[in-house]
Design a protein around this motif. Structure first.
Motif, mmCIF file in Angstrom:
data_model
loop_
_atom_site.group_PDB
_atom_site.id
_atom_site.type_symbol
_atom_site.label_atom_id
_atom_site.label_comp_id
_atom_site.label_asym_id
_atom_site.label_seq_id
_atom_site.Cartn_x
_atom_site.Cartn_y
_atom_site.Cartn_z
ATOM 1 N N LEU A 34 43.532 37.830 32.767
ATOM 2 C CA LEU A 34 43.082 37.170 31.608
ATOM 3 C C LEU A 34 42.218 37.349 31.403
ATOM 4 N N SER A 35 42.557 37.192 30.133
ATOM 5 C CA SER A 35 41.168 37.792 29.006
ATOM 6 C C SER A 35 40.441 36.312 28.161
ATOM 7 N N CYS A 36 39.414 36.959 28.185
ATOM 8 C CA CYS A 36 38.320 35.914 27.116
ATOM 9 C C CYS A 36 37.264 36.766 26.680
ATOM 10 N N PHE A 37 37.594 35.938 25.362
ATOM 11 C CA PHE A 37 36.397 36.515 24.290
ATOM 12 C C PHE A 37 34.308 35.326 24.570
ATOM 13 N N ASN A 48 40.590 37.497 13.784
ATOM 14 C CA ASN A 48 41.838 38.166 13.615
ATOM 15 C C ASN A 48 40.934 39.519 14.287
ATOM 16 N N GLU A 49 39.308 39.207 14.985
ATOM 17 C CA GLU A 49 39.087 40.129 15.567
ATOM 18 C C GLU A 49 39.614 40.048 16.932
ATOM 19 N N LYS A 50 39.633 38.799 17.566
ATOM 20 C CA LYS A 50 40.399 38.779 18.481
ATOM 21 C C LYS A 50 41.369 39.171 18.829
ATOM 22 N N ALA A 134 44.908 40.623 40.323
ATOM 23 C CA ALA A 134 45.248 39.528 38.584
ATOM 24 C C ALA A 134 43.228 40.378 38.677
ATOM 25 N N HIS A 135 43.525 39.947 37.668
ATOM 26 C CA HIS A 135 41.766 41.064 36.774
ATOM 27 C C HIS A 135 41.437 40.369 35.956
ATOM 28 N N VAL A 136 40.471 40.311 35.497
ATOM 29 C CA VAL A 136 40.027 39.184 34.589
ATOM 30 C C VAL A 136 38.940 40.386 33.428
ATOM 31 N N ILE A 137 39.052 40.380 31.852
ATOM 32 C CA ILE A 137 38.483 41.185 31.576
ATOM 33 C C ILE A 137 37.624 39.838 29.795
ATOM 34 N N ILE A 138 36.558 41.179 30.283
ATOM 35 C CA ILE A 138 35.821 40.562 29.396
ATOM 36 C C ILE A 138 35.360 41.014 28.218
ATOM 37 N N PHE A 139 36.138 40.183 26.738
ATOM 38 C CA PHE A 139 35.540 40.912 25.986
ATOM 39 C C PHE A 139 34.369 39.886 24.816
ATOM 40 N N MET A 140 33.371 41.211 24.960
ATOM 41 C CA MET A 140 32.086 40.382 24.478
ATOM 42 C C MET A 140 32.058 41.381 22.452
ATOM 43 N N LYS A 141 31.380 40.717 22.268
ATOM 44 C CA LYS A 141 30.973 40.357 20.873
ATOM 45 C C LYS A 141 30.377 40.672 20.705
ATOM 46 N N GLY A 142 30.169 42.246 19.777
ATOM 47 C CA GLY A 142 28.368 43.256 20.063
ATOM 48 C C GLY A 142 28.425 44.430 20.251
ATOM 49 N N LYS A 143 27.535 45.555 20.684
ATOM 50 C CA LYS A 143 27.633 46.728 21.187
ATOM 51 C C LYS A 143 27.275 46.873 22.383
ATOM 52 N N GLY A 144 27.975 47.445 22.760
ATOM 53 C CA GLY A 144 27.818 48.081 24.601
ATOM 54 C C GLY A 144 28.730 49.859 25.090
ATOM 55 N N ILE A 166 34.125 44.319 31.754
ATOM 56 C CA ILE A 166 33.208 43.989 30.483
ATOM 57 C C ILE A 166 33.423 44.495 29.645
ATOM 58 N N LEU A 167 34.374 44.278 28.002
ATOM 59 C CA LEU A 167 33.944 45.845 27.427
ATOM 60 C C LEU A 167 33.622 44.965 25.865
ATOM 61 N N TYR A 168 33.273 45.571 24.941
ATOM 62 C CA TYR A 168 32.438 45.167 23.668
ATOM 63 C C TYR A 168 33.114 45.118 22.435
ATOM 64 N N GLU A 169 32.553 44.572 21.507
ATOM 65 C CA GLU A 169 34.134 44.955 20.481
ATOM 66 C C GLU A 169 33.283 46.237 19.631
ATOM 67 N N LYS A 170 32.210 47.008 19.753
ATOM 68 C CA LYS A 170 31.992 47.806 19.723
ATOM 69 C C LYS A 170 31.107 49.464 19.964
ATOM 70 N N TYR A 171 31.479 50.764 21.047
ATOM 71 C CA TYR A 171 30.118 50.474 21.398
ATOM 72 C C TYR A 171 28.835 51.506 20.514
ATOM 73 N N LEU A 172 27.967 51.568 21.608
ATOM 74 C CA LEU A 172 26.902 52.098 20.786
ATOM 75 C C LEU A 172 25.968 52.321 19.531
ATOM 76 N N ASN A 173 27.329 53.426 19.067
ATOM 77 C CA ASN A 173 27.148 54.085 17.929
ATOM 78 C C ASN A 173 27.745 53.480 17.520
#
Length: 256
Positions: A34-37, A48-50, A134-144, A166-173
């Protein structure tokens, strides 16, 4: 040599504190994702980003399936998405790889989706799909820095049984998320250890991993996931390698 370092270690054949404990039971068979934005108060995903992120998720699971096939393991990923049309709104702190990040986000996100608790979601998967994992992947807008939230037997089952990352749209860099990072976190949920230096992993183990498995996905990332592989220690941890060697235990991170 690793073997001389490990003469005093008693090998534990199955790291059962992580492997085959929660909803991410075994990295084989039918697996539901289950992927969640999620977005914050003032920064929303575009459609489009999603779609771009979903493509990266698909690339990561296809790669895992290809790696499994090489070992004679059958895997099939399926799943659903929540938030593709409208973001889940939550104020989530940026991951900084400190080891102090929130580990209850799966429960909170599933409540936003409409499940009373993670066990209700796990029950729905088992009743409505052929998936046993089953697992959940959370996609967070922003950096981290992304991180996994695995389950251990001594944790509150109702709150933490469903495992996720949880994974972020971009890394901290500020560079874009790579599909290899998604695969990396999924492997954590099924038992994999980091092989690079972290708050719980040592520099000497990272250097030894560079010698032994320079292309391991648990050691480094790449925007070309095809140049990476799952190393033999990780294959043991996720249940694919049935012939462990004594020195594998030397790579066990602190607290595992």
């Amino acid at each position: 040599m690793i073997r001389s370092i490990l003469t005093f270690i008693t090998l534990t054949l199955l790291p059962i504190n992580k492997w085959r404990a929660g909803s991410a039971y075994a990295l084989e068979g039918n697996i539901y994702t289950l992927s969640c934005f999620v977005s914050g108060p003032s920064n929303e995903w575009t459609y489009n980003e999603k779609l771009n992120i979903i493509n990266k998720l698909n690339e990561s699971t296809q790669w895992i399936t290809q790696q499994a096939n090489k070992e004679g393991i059958s895997t099939q990923f399926e799943g659903g998405n929540f938030g593709l049309k409208q973001d889940i709104k939550m104020d989530i702190a940026s991951g900084t790889a400190s080891g102090n990040e929130a580990v209850d986000l799966v429960s909170k996100v599933l409540q936003q989706v409409g499940y009373k608790n993670p066990l209700v979601f796990d029950s729905w998967v088992k009743k409505n799909t052929k998936c046993t994992n089953a697992h959940v992947i959370i996609f967070m807008k922003g950096k981290g820095n992304g991180y996994a939230m695995p389950y251990k037997d001594d944790m509150d089952k109702e709150k933490y049984f469903v495992e996720g990352a949880i994974l972020y749209e971009k890394y901290l860099n500020n560079s874009d998320l790579a599909s290899a990072s998604i695969a990396h976190e999924i492997l954590h949920l099924y038992g994999g250890w980091d092989l690079y230096k972290t708050f719980s992993q040592t520099k000497d183990r990272e250097e030894k991993a560079k010698e032994l498995f320079p292309n391991s996905i648990m050691l480094r990332t790449s925007y070309n996931i095809k140049e990476l592989e799952i190393d033999e220690v990780t294959k043991w941890l996720i249940g694919w390698n049935k012939k462990p060697k004594e020195w594998y235990e030397w790579f066990r991170p602190k607290g595992e």
